[in-house]
Enzyme design. Structure first.
Site, PDB file in Angstrom:
ATOM      1  N   GLN A 231       4.210 -25.095   0.808  1.00  0.00           N
ATOM      2  CA  GLN A 231       4.932 -24.276   1.779  1.00  0.00           C
ATOM      3  C   GLN A 231       6.334 -24.778   2.094  1.00  0.00           C
ATOM      4  O   GLN A 231       7.249 -23.985   2.301  1.00  0.00           O
ATOM      5  CB  GLN A 231       4.117 -24.196   3.071  1.00  0.00           C
ATOM      6  CG  GLN A 231       4.680 -23.245   4.117  1.00  0.00           C
ATOM      7  CD  GLN A 231       3.633 -22.872   5.140  1.00  0.00           C
ATOM      8  OE1 GLN A 231       2.814 -21.993   4.927  1.00  0.00           O
ATOM      9  NE2 GLN A 231       3.649 -23.559   6.264  1.00  0.00           N
TER      10      GLN A 231
ATOM     11  N   GLU B 292      12.385 -20.093   7.283  1.00  0.00           N
ATOM     12  CA  GLU B 292      12.956 -21.267   7.932  1.00  0.00           C
ATOM     13  C   GLU B 292      14.304 -21.672   7.354  1.00  0.00           C
ATOM     14  O   GLU B 292      14.767 -22.791   7.553  1.00  0.00           O
ATOM     15  CB  GLU B 292      11.953 -22.420   7.880  1.00  0.00           C
ATOM     16  CG  GLU B 292      10.670 -22.063   8.633  1.00  0.00           C
ATOM     17  CD  GLU B 292       9.645 -23.172   8.656  1.00  0.00           C
ATOM     18  OE1 GLU B 292       9.871 -24.206   7.989  1.00  0.00           O
ATOM     19  OE2 GLU B 292       8.621 -23.015   9.340  1.00  0.00           O
TER      20      GLU B 292
ATOM     21  N   ASP C  61       5.221 -30.162   3.012  1.00  0.00           N
ATOM     22  CA  ASP C  61       4.166 -29.525   3.807  1.00  0.00           C
ATOM     23  C   ASP C  61       3.386 -28.653   2.840  1.00  0.00           C
ATOM     24  O   ASP C  61       3.829 -27.573   2.460  1.00  0.00           O
ATOM     25  CB  ASP C  61       4.750 -28.690   4.941  1.00  0.00           C
ATOM     26  CG  ASP C  61       3.670 -27.946   5.739  1.00  0.00           C
ATOM     27  OD1 ASP C  61       2.464 -28.178   5.472  1.00  0.00           O
ATOM     28  OD2 ASP C  61       4.021 -27.135   6.606  1.00  0.00           O
TER      29      ASP C  61
ATOM     30  N   GLU D 168       2.276 -33.334   4.507  1.00  0.00           N
ATOM     31  CA  GLU D 168       1.618 -32.657   5.622  1.00  0.00           C
ATOM     32  C   GLU D 168       0.505 -31.750   5.095  1.00  0.00           C
ATOM     33  O   GLU D 168       0.685 -31.059   4.084  1.00  0.00           O
ATOM     34  CB  GLU D 168       2.663 -31.838   6.375  1.00  0.00           C
ATOM     35  CG  GLU D 168       2.174 -31.100   7.596  1.00  0.00           C
ATOM     36  CD  GLU D 168       3.310 -30.317   8.247  1.00  0.00           C
ATOM     37  OE1 GLU D 168       3.036 -29.237   8.809  1.00  0.00           O
ATOM     38  OE2 GLU D 168       4.471 -30.781   8.192  1.00  0.00           O
TER      39      GLU D 168
ATOM     40  N   LYS E  22       3.623 -29.485  17.928  1.00  0.00           N
ATOM     41  CA  LYS E  22       4.081 -28.115  18.148  1.00  0.00           C
ATOM     42  C   LYS E  22       3.600 -27.674  19.527  1.00  0.00           C
ATOM     43  O   LYS E  22       2.395 -27.558  19.759  1.00  0.00           O
ATOM     44  CB  LYS E  22       3.529 -27.174  17.079  1.00  0.00           C
ATOM     45  CG  LYS E  22       4.071 -27.428  15.675  1.00  0.00           C
ATOM     46  CD  LYS E  22       3.404 -26.509  14.654  1.00  0.00           C
ATOM     47  CE  LYS E  22       4.018 -26.658  13.278  1.00  0.00           C
ATOM     48  NZ  LYS E  22       3.309 -25.828  12.257  1.00  0.00           N
TER      49      LYS E  22
ATOM     50  N   LYS F  82      11.283 -31.876  12.537  1.00  0.00           N
ATOM     51  CA  LYS F  82      11.510 -30.910  11.459  1.00  0.00           C
ATOM     52  C   LYS F  82      11.788 -29.564  12.109  1.00  0.00           C
ATOM     53  O   LYS F  82      11.041 -29.108  12.974  1.00  0.00           O
ATOM     54  CB  LYS F  82      10.343 -30.854  10.472  1.00  0.00           C
ATOM     55  CG  LYS F  82       9.104 -30.110  10.885  1.00  0.00           C
ATOM     56  CD  LYS F  82       8.222 -29.871   9.656  1.00  0.00           C
ATOM     57  CE  LYS F  82       7.078 -28.931   9.956  1.00  0.00           C
ATOM     58  NZ  LYS F  82       6.307 -28.565   8.758  1.00  0.00           N
TER      59      LYS F  82
END
Length: 432
Positions: free
Chosen positions: A163, A205, A242, A285, A337, A388
């Site tokens: 990802q 992103e 990730d 991740e 998060k 990040k």
């Protein structure tokens, strides 16, 4: 006291054009706080519940008017008159009002909006910047920006299985120097991809999202870009991944659909080891699915002394799941998060638990973002050493990087850049 005078929520849009919650909180002493709630694309099953309206005829079912109503009609009457600075009491009250383990009644997006608004109002009332209000006098370490310069998975229509491909500019003396290096690599990568005839459109992103023949091709192009920009891969700039493996994990077969083949956990573990032997990867991740506790423990035992393994879907910023990981020896880093757990207090508790048990913490944005810069202040306040927040493109991403530039300037000579120290598990390898 910063006594809460009024609380008002409304529906706004995030960076993907989806509705989200904005909360405005005013105090009797004239302070005002604004809470803007982000949203994820690839989400962990154990995350706190994000309340959506479900009416397919309006915003495809993604409206948040019911969450807004929960703030205005349920939460607001209960918190007006409270001290906004008593963050734990405020958050505890909202959690009690909800009464479910995952905020499944009011919605995490409703609760977090109020929680964030109270935090900002309290900081303004105290006359302090947010990082100083949260962290006291000790917040002084600028985080390494792990910059997502190539997007795949759920952030880019699965242009690759993996990802996020991030660069981590740790080999610099200051945050501003590191940011400059990351930006230069990002722009150089665009030219590298163009020369190969690849699409340079952007994912959610801000990273480039060309369709690749294999997951490893992205790494090769990033290595070329680092070198072409005049930097040394590994010594100055490392790579973070990730994998978001839950997105391509099949619960029925227990296999991962990766590079066009069905792969078991043993294959994936070997694959990761081979990858870190070939490329300067310092962090991975979600290498395994969110309930694969044994596989997480196995990879941490085998490679955790040389690599950071970050729990996102595995841990969902939840102190209870983090404690389970600690007990099992699964992962060695927490992704932070705010909207995964749904309140400021629980987020801070998770960071403190991670730190107390030798885990690193990486404060993170979501794919559906707003111009809010809370995570920048939070990373400095708690000295997490890593953040990040996407590529150095798209306003909602750049806002976070720019906020860190402001903080660095405000701190002056007391500012310290985390650099190599951000990656505890990789220290002896980075030293080489």
């Amino acid at each position: 006291m910063a006594v809460i005078e009024s609380v008002y929520a409304r529906q706004i849009l995030d960076s993907r054009g989806n509705p989200t919650v904005q909360v405005v909180l005013d105090t009797e002493d004239g302070a005002q706080g604004l809470g803007l709630v982000p949203s994820g694309a690839s989400t962990g099953e154990a995350e706190a519940w994000e309340r959506r309206d479900g009416d397919k005829s309006v915003y495809g079912g993604k409206g948040v008017l019911n969450a807004v109503k929960a703030v205005n009609e349920v939460i607001a009457p209960k918190v007006i008159g409270m001290d906004a600075a008593d963050q734990r009491a405020l958050d505890d009250l909202m959690i009690e009002l909800d009464g479910t383990p995952n905020k499944g009644k009011l919605g995490a997006n409703a609760i977090l909006g109020v929680s964030l608004a109270a935090l900002y109002a309290s900081a303004e009332s105290a006359g302090l910047p947010l990082y100083r209000y949260i962290g006291g006098t000790n917040g002084h370490i600028l985080p390494v920006p792990n910059m997502n310069i190539m997007n795949g998975g759920a952030h880019a229509d699965f242009a690759t299985d993996i990802q996020e491909y991030m660069i981590s500019p740790y080999g610099f003396d200051t945050y501003s120097e590191a940011l400059r290096a990351g930006v230069e690599v990002y722009h150089t990568l665009k030219n590298v991809l163009k020369k190969e005839g690849l699409n340079t459109g952007l994912g959610d992103e801000g990273g480039f999202a060309p369709k690749m023949k294999s997951n490893e091709d992205s790494l090769k192009y990033i290595m070329d870009a680092i070198s072409a920009a005049g930097y040394e891969p590994g010594k100055q700039i490392g790579i973070c991944l990730d994998v978001a493996s839950s997105e391509f994990y099949n619960k029925e077969t227990g296999k991962y659909r990766f590079d066009g083949e069905e792969r078991d956990s043993a294959y994936m573990l070997d694959y990761y080891e081979n990858l870190i032997n070939e490329y300067p990867i310092v962090s991975i991740e979600d290498p395994f699915n969110e309930e694969g506790w044994e596989d997480w423990a196995a990879i941490t035992a085998r490679l955790g002394d040389r690599l950071q393994f970050v729990g996102d879907d595995l841990l969902v910023t939840n102190p209870a799941r983090l404690q389970k990981a600690i007990d099992l020896g699964a992962a060695n880093s927490l992704l932070v998060k705010l909207n995964q757990i749904g309140s400021v207090t629980e987020t801070l508790d998770a960071i403190e638990l991670a730190t107390a048990n030798g885990y690193t913490s990486m404060v993170s944005h979501r794919s559906g973002e707003t111009p809010d810069t809370t995570i920048s202040d939070l990373a400095v306040a708690k000295n997490t050493r890593q953040i990040k927040t996407g590529a150095p493109a798209r306003g909602e991403r750049v806002a976070k990087y720019n906020r860190l530039l402001e903080i660095e300037e405000e701190l002056g000579s007391t500012a310290q850049y985390a650099g190599y120290s951000a990656f505890k598990a990789c220290k002896k390898y980075l030293a080489k």
